[in-house]
Design an enzyme around this catalytic site. Structure first.
Site, PDB file in Angstrom:
ATOM      1  N   TYR A 283      -0.833  -0.411  10.213  1.00  0.00           N
ATOM      2  CA  TYR A 283      -1.068  -0.882   8.847  1.00  0.00           C
ATOM      3  C   TYR A 283       0.093  -0.469   7.942  1.00  0.00           C
ATOM      4  CZ  TYR A 283      -3.266  -1.404   4.261  1.00  0.00           C
ATOM      5  OH  TYR A 283      -3.538  -1.756   2.958  1.00  0.00           O
TER       6      TYR A 283
ATOM      7  N   SER B 199       0.836  -1.201   0.000  1.00  0.00           N
ATOM      8  CA  SER B 199       0.000   0.000   0.000  1.00  0.00           C
ATOM      9  C   SER B 199       0.868   1.247   0.000  1.00  0.00           C
ATOM     10  CB  SER B 199      -0.887   0.005   1.254  1.00  0.00           C
ATOM     11  OG  SER B 199      -1.522   1.259   1.443  1.00  0.00           O
TER      12      SER B 199
END
Length: 250
Positions: free
Chosen positions: A158, A145
């Site tokens: 994350y 990501s």
């Protein structure tokens, strides 16, 4: 070089919805025997039914990768059993996208994110890459990501897990590349999925900061993954392909 994947077997984790389903669909359309993986058996069987209905080959292998190393090793064994051979393509897509300030991060949320986003891919590669190397070919694609490339509020855990996955991509490329196994990653930007729906208007606001100015469709991410998994990317090793609408370019 061809994007055709006939005769290959692909394991796609977290493929019962969203980006994972799009990846499974794209690989099946290109001829791969796809092993759909997720926690929800009903959703998994629906995805498999759709793939088979479209003429593809697919089977469901249930797994909860929140169990970390043990769950990953068990999945690897059952996936190879379901395939009847070694896995040719591994897509590490399953992830927990928890968002919270550091002081408010729940311990179980932290543990689940690390187990699913980092521990599981590590042990899946450890369990499946050696057989690829022995065969002299294989492809691993890690779905990372843009949150692993720059800081976003509330996404410390994350983002850290995805940054680590990007480093592992390079490490695995160096380790397995000499044996014919290509390891690459895609760094994903805001994408319209059931999971990202929880972000509400913030998803669109984040996407508006990129040159593309919009949220991605899962199929656009899947196309990039399929390219990296295919022979068309035969000279691509250890790369992180940004599929974020240009967000990391500005």
């Amino acid at each position: 070089m061809s994007l055709d994947m006939a005769g290959s077997t692909a394991l796609v984790t977290g493929s019962t919805s969203g980006i994972g389903t799009a990846i499974a669909t794209t690989l099946a359309r290109r001829g791969a025997h796809v092993l759909v993986c997720g926690r929800d058996t009903a959703r998994g069987e629906r995805v498999v039914g759709d793939l088979r209905g479209a003429g593809g080959r697919a089977d469901f292998v249930r797994a909860d990768l929140g169990g970390g190393a043990a769950a990953a090793k068990d999945l690897a064994a059952r996936a190879q059993q379901a395939a009847g051979r070694h896995i040719d393509i591994l897509v590490n897509n399953a992830a927990v996208g928890i968002v919270a300030p550091t002081a408010d991060m729940p311990e179980d949320g932290f543990d689940a994110a690390i187990a699913t986003n980092l521990t599981a891919p590590y042990y899946l590669v450890g369990a499946l890459a050696p057989a690829m190397a022995e065969a002299g070919r294989g492809a691993i694609v890690n779905v990372a990501s843009m949150a692993g490339q720059f800081a976003l509020p509330g996404m410390s855990v994350y983002g850290a897990s995805k940054a680590a996955l990007l480093f592992l991509t390079k490490s695995w490329a160096a380790e397995y590349g000499p044996h014919g196994v290509r390891v690459n990653a895609v760094t994903v930007g805001p994408t319209r999925t059931p999971g990202s729906a929880e972000l509400g208007e913030a998803l669109g606001a984040l996407a508006a900061q990129a040159p593309a100015g919009r949220v991605a469709d899962p199929a656009e991410i899947a196309s990039a993954v399929a390219f990296l998994a295919s022979a068309a990317a035969s000279f691509v090793h250890g790369a992180a392909l940004s599929v974020d609408g240009g967000r990391t370019a500005v």
